[in-house]
Write a protein that holds these residues in place. Structure first.
Motif, PDB file in Angstrom:
ATOM      1  N   LEU A   1       3.958  -8.353   5.373  1.00 33.18           N
ATOM      2  CA  LEU A   1       5.042  -8.342   6.117  1.00 33.18           C
ATOM      3  C   LEU A   1       4.745  -7.226   7.438  1.00 33.18           C
ATOM      4  O   LEU A   1       4.992  -7.413   8.626  1.00 33.18           O
ATOM      5  CB  LEU A   1       6.371  -7.965   5.463  1.00 33.18           C
ATOM      6  CG  LEU A   1       7.550  -7.657   6.402  1.00 33.18           C
ATOM      7  CD1 LEU A   1       7.935  -8.831   7.317  1.00 33.18           C
ATOM      8  CD2 LEU A   1       8.710  -7.124   5.469  1.00 33.18           C
ATOM      9  N   ILE A   2       4.100  -6.072   6.820  1.00 29.21           N
ATOM     10  CA  ILE A   2       3.536  -4.996   7.858  1.00 29.21           C
ATOM     11  C   ILE A   2       2.862  -5.783   8.971  1.00 29.21           C
ATOM     12  O   ILE A   2       3.068  -5.198  10.226  1.00 29.21           O
ATOM     13  CB  ILE A   2       2.798  -4.003   7.019  1.00 29.21           C
ATOM     14  CG1 ILE A   2       3.914  -3.453   6.197  1.00 29.21           C
ATOM     15  CG2 ILE A   2       2.304  -2.878   7.953  1.00 29.21           C
ATOM     16  CD1 ILE A   2       5.096  -2.640   6.699  1.00 29.21           C
ATOM     17  N   VAL A   3       1.819  -6.319   8.778  1.00 20.90           N
ATOM     18  CA  VAL A   3       1.088  -7.013   9.727  1.00 20.90           C
ATOM     19  C   VAL A   3       1.722  -8.178  10.600  1.00 20.90           C
ATOM     20  O   VAL A   3       1.021  -8.534  11.557  1.00 20.90           O
ATOM     21  CB  VAL A   3      -0.431  -7.467   9.285  1.00 20.90           C
ATOM     22  CG1 VAL A   3      -1.021  -6.335   8.637  1.00 20.90           C
ATOM     23  CG2 VAL A   3      -0.486  -8.587   8.229  1.00 20.90           C
TER      24      VAL A   3
ATOM     25  N   ASN B   1       0.713  -1.320  -0.046  1.00 19.08           N
ATOM     26  CA  ASN B   1       0.023   0.249  -0.071  1.00 19.08           C
ATOM     27  C   ASN B   1       0.760   1.360  -0.120  1.00 19.08           C
ATOM     28  O   ASN B   1       0.473   2.230  -0.697  1.00 19.08           O
ATOM     29  CB  ASN B   1      -1.067  -0.092   1.336  1.00 19.08           C
ATOM     30  CG  ASN B   1      -2.226  -0.359   0.732  1.00 19.08           C
ATOM     31  OD1 ASN B   1      -2.335  -1.492   0.134  1.00 19.08           O
ATOM     32  ND2 ASN B   1      -3.264  -0.055   1.646  1.00 19.08           N
ATOM     33  N   ILE B   2       2.056   1.388   0.922  1.00 20.52           N
ATOM     34  CA  ILE B   2       2.919   2.632   0.966  1.00 20.52           C
ATOM     35  C   ILE B   2       4.318   2.050   0.542  1.00 20.52           C
ATOM     36  O   ILE B   2       4.685   0.958   1.087  1.00 20.52           O
ATOM     37  CB  ILE B   2       2.538   2.843   2.231  1.00 20.52           C
ATOM     38  CG1 ILE B   2       1.365   3.294   2.629  1.00 20.52           C
ATOM     39  CG2 ILE B   2       3.651   4.497   2.508  1.00 20.52           C
ATOM     40  CD1 ILE B   2       1.152   3.804   4.054  1.00 20.52           C
ATOM     41  N   LYS B   3       4.774   2.557  -0.545  1.00 19.23           N
ATOM     42  CA  LYS B   3       6.160   2.361  -0.846  1.00 19.23           C
ATOM     43  C   LYS B   3       7.070   2.770   0.263  1.00 19.23           C
ATOM     44  O   LYS B   3       7.169   3.609   0.544  1.00 19.23           O
ATOM     45  CB  LYS B   3       6.449   3.100  -2.178  1.00 19.23           C
ATOM     46  CG  LYS B   3       7.750   2.563  -2.904  1.00 19.23           C
ATOM     47  CD  LYS B   3       8.020   2.895  -3.985  1.00 19.23           C
ATOM     48  CE  LYS B   3       9.252   2.497  -5.000  1.00 19.23           C
ATOM     49  NZ  LYS B   3       9.605   3.150  -6.092  1.00 19.23           N
TER      50      LYS B   3
ATOM     51  N   ASP C   1      14.243  -2.182   0.588  1.00 19.97           N
ATOM     52  CA  ASP C   1      13.800  -3.075   0.245  1.00 19.97           C
ATOM     53  C   ASP C   1      12.106  -3.050   0.348  1.00 19.97           C
ATOM     54  O   ASP C   1      11.713  -2.338   1.522  1.00 19.97           O
ATOM     55  CB  ASP C   1      14.114  -4.144   1.315  1.00 19.97           C
ATOM     56  CG  ASP C   1      15.762  -4.406   1.097  1.00 19.97           C
ATOM     57  OD1 ASP C   1      16.191  -4.205  -0.029  1.00 19.97           O
ATOM     58  OD2 ASP C   1      16.221  -4.820   2.145  1.00 19.97           O
ATOM     59  N   PRO C   2      11.499  -3.602  -0.263  1.00 21.92           N
ATOM     60  CA  PRO C   2       9.911  -3.749  -0.220  1.00 21.92           C
ATOM     61  C   PRO C   2       9.421  -4.100   1.028  1.00 21.92           C
ATOM     62  O   PRO C   2       9.917  -5.106   1.551  1.00 21.92           O
ATOM     63  CB  PRO C   2       9.559  -4.741  -1.438  1.00 21.92           C
ATOM     64  CG  PRO C   2      10.732  -4.781  -2.432  1.00 21.92           C
ATOM     65  CD  PRO C   2      11.928  -4.498  -1.547  1.00 21.92           C
ATOM     66  N   HIS C   3       8.456  -3.443   1.378  1.00 20.71           N
ATOM     67  CA  HIS C   3       7.690  -3.750   2.596  1.00 20.71           C
ATOM     68  C   HIS C   3       6.189  -4.278   2.374  1.00 20.71           C
ATOM     69  O   HIS C   3       5.378  -3.424   2.408  1.00 20.71           O
ATOM     70  CB  HIS C   3       7.764  -2.735   3.745  1.00 20.71           C
ATOM     71  CG  HIS C   3       8.974  -2.808   4.386  1.00 20.71           C
ATOM     72  ND1 HIS C   3      10.554  -2.953   4.014  1.00 20.71           N
ATOM     73  CD2 HIS C   3       9.333  -2.767   5.812  1.00 20.71           C
ATOM     74  CE1 HIS C   3      11.385  -3.003   4.580  1.00 20.71           C
ATOM     75  NE2 HIS C   3      10.968  -2.796   5.994  1.00 20.71           N
TER      76      HIS C   3
ATOM     77  N   MET D   1      12.926  -2.848  14.089  1.00 24.70           N
ATOM     78  CA  MET D   1      12.343  -2.967  12.790  1.00 24.70           C
ATOM     79  C   MET D   1      10.953  -2.226  13.057  1.00 24.70           C
ATOM     80  O   MET D   1      10.513  -1.555  12.243  1.00 24.70           O
ATOM     81  CB  MET D   1      12.452  -4.382  12.423  1.00 24.70           C
ATOM     82  CG  MET D   1      13.456  -4.974  11.844  1.00 24.70           C
ATOM     83  SD  MET D   1      13.512  -6.798  11.497  1.00 24.70           S
ATOM     84  CE  MET D   1      12.587  -6.486  10.049  1.00 24.70           C
ATOM     85  N   VAL D   2      10.480  -2.506  14.178  1.00 24.20           N
ATOM     86  CA  VAL D   2       9.010  -2.216  14.478  1.00 24.20           C
ATOM     87  C   VAL D   2       8.963  -0.742  14.621  1.00 24.20           C
ATOM     88  O   VAL D   2       8.090   0.131  14.128  1.00 24.20           O
ATOM     89  CB  VAL D   2       8.344  -2.897  15.650  1.00 24.20           C
ATOM     90  CG1 VAL D   2       7.119  -2.162  16.196  1.00 24.20           C
ATOM     91  CG2 VAL D   2       8.274  -4.301  15.307  1.00 24.20           C
ATOM     92  N   THR D   3       9.956  -0.141  15.297  1.00 22.27           N
ATOM     93  CA  THR D   3      10.125   1.290  15.366  1.00 22.27           C
ATOM     94  C   THR D   3      10.265   2.160  14.122  1.00 22.27           C
ATOM     95  O   THR D   3       9.917   2.951  13.672  1.00 22.27           O
ATOM     96  CB  THR D   3      11.179   1.743  16.372  1.00 22.27           C
ATOM     97  OG1 THR D   3      11.279   1.053  17.837  1.00 22.27           O
ATOM     98  CG2 THR D   3      11.548   3.238  16.664  1.00 22.27           C
ATOM     99  N   ASP D   4      11.085   1.311  13.097  1.00 18.62           N
ATOM    100  CA  ASP D   4      11.350   2.083  12.132  1.00 18.62           C
ATOM    101  C   ASP D   4      10.090   2.184  11.200  1.00 18.62           C
ATOM    102  O   ASP D   4       9.881   3.210  10.621  1.00 18.62           O
ATOM    103  CB  ASP D   4      12.305   1.186  11.087  1.00 18.62           C
ATOM    104  CG  ASP D   4      12.379   1.663   9.645  1.00 18.62           C
ATOM    105  OD1 ASP D   4      13.617   2.555   9.574  1.00 18.62           O
ATOM    106  OD2 ASP D   4      12.100   1.182   8.847  1.00 18.62           O
ATOM    107  N   ILE D   5       9.306   1.139  11.114  1.00 14.55           N
ATOM    108  CA  ILE D   5       8.063   1.259  10.299  1.00 14.55           C
ATOM    109  C   ILE D   5       6.981   2.189  10.990  1.00 14.55           C
ATOM    110  O   ILE D   5       6.478   2.986  10.280  1.00 14.55           O
ATOM    111  CB  ILE D   5       7.471  -0.180  10.166  1.00 14.55           C
ATOM    112  CG1 ILE D   5       8.320  -1.078   9.257  1.00 14.55           C
ATOM    113  CG2 ILE D   5       6.011  -0.081   9.770  1.00 14.55           C
ATOM    114  CD1 ILE D   5       7.975  -2.558   9.187  1.00 14.55           C
TER     115      ILE D   5
END
Length: 296
Positions: free
Chosen positions: A171-173, A159-161, A165-167, A220-224
């Motif tokens: 992977l987000i959920v 949904n959001i670029k 690397d692609p997310h 990783m969680v903080t980054d997203i």
């Protein structure tokens, strides 16, 4: 026939008793569970056998919906529900239950729906980690919703670029679920009408398999999380507009008018993860550096 602790009622076939209990419970009268241990034991098994939690990407849908698959009793949780409402979820007998978590696919045309799901999955993980009992079995199912799947053809939907690397959405959920604790058994399923060609399935299983060796899940969680906070300011669509409204409405949530928990968390991220801030918001990073120079 052995005497029943429930008297003549206990002589009824179990199928008839279950029909009666279901009728009583679907009227939302759970006080019957407190009448006697025999009645509780007769009801509790089917009642707690399987719970289904649904997380929807639609802003107007409940924040979280939990349903007993046997009785069809449904409990809804909204984002502003306080401790008293959440305690009901903390006290469920997860050690006796199978918990099915359905995460419905977001619409790319409303990109902030993936941010809404991100927030909901985070909240669900917090609720489960605070629960009194260990989780015996959790099944996570990524499902189609309103004609939208988790991939188009063989390409996972994003949904959001994300820079670099692609997310993809799946992977987000998935990442917040890596923070779950005290889970005895966990399964992940991608529900698709085209499962044979479901490329996301292979990639998702690959992520699941390497979960244990992630170097820094918190990072990783903080980054997203910070990335989404930055993108939310410019995203189109109704969901983004409503999430911005919620953010400002909750900016100050303490009695001290000068204290903003939201702002405090933002600055904490800037000081603990300067590389993340520099990547997604270089202007904020420059401001934090200037504050540090002023303190010298």
């Amino acid at each position: 026939m052995e005497p029943s602790p429930m008297g003549y009622f206990g002589r009824l076939p179990v199928e008839l008793r279950m029909m009666i209990w279901t009728d009583i419970l679907t009227q939302r009268s759970t006080t019957i569970l407190r009448t006697s241990s025999a009645i509780y034991d007769d009801i509790a098994g089917p009642l707690y056998e399987t719970f289904q939690i649904t997380l929807s990407p639609n802003y107007n849908d409940p924040w979280l919906t939990l349903q007993s698959t046997w009785t069809k009793l449904t409990w809804e949780l909204q984002p502003r529900d306080g401790r008293r409402k959440r305690k009901k979820f903390w006290k469920l007998l997860y050690n006796r239950s199978k918990l099915i978590v359905d995460i419905l696919a977001p619409q790319p045309k409303d990109p902030a729906q993936i941010i809404l799901l991100w927030k909901k999955v985070h909240d669900l993980v917090t609720i489960l980690n605070r629960a009194k009992y260990d989780r015996s079995h959790i099944v996570v199912r990524l499902k189609q919703h309103q004609g939208q799947d988790w991939q188009n053809g063989k390409t996972p939907v994003q949904n959001i670029k994300y820079p670099g690397d692609p997310h993809p959405n799946h992977l987000i959920v998935f990442l917040p679920l890596c923070r779950l604790i005290r889970v005895r058994k966990m399964e992940f399923h991608l529900i698709s009408t085209d499962v044979d060609r479901f490329a996301t399935h292979r990639g998702f299983i690959r992520y699941v398999n390497i979960t244990r060796i992630f170097d820094n899940i918190d990072g990783m969680v903080t980054d997203i999380d910070f990335f989404f906070e930055c993108k939310l300011d410019v995203l189109p669509g109704r969901t983004a507009a409503m999430l911005r409204l919620d953010r400002f409405a909750n900016w100050f949530t303490t009695r001290d008018a000068e204290t903003s928990p939201y702002q405090r968390q933002l600055l904490l991220t800037a000081w603990e993860y300067p590389n993340i801030v520099a990547t997604h918001d270089p202007y904020l990073a420059a401001w934090v550096r200037s504050m540090e120079l002023d303190d010298i």
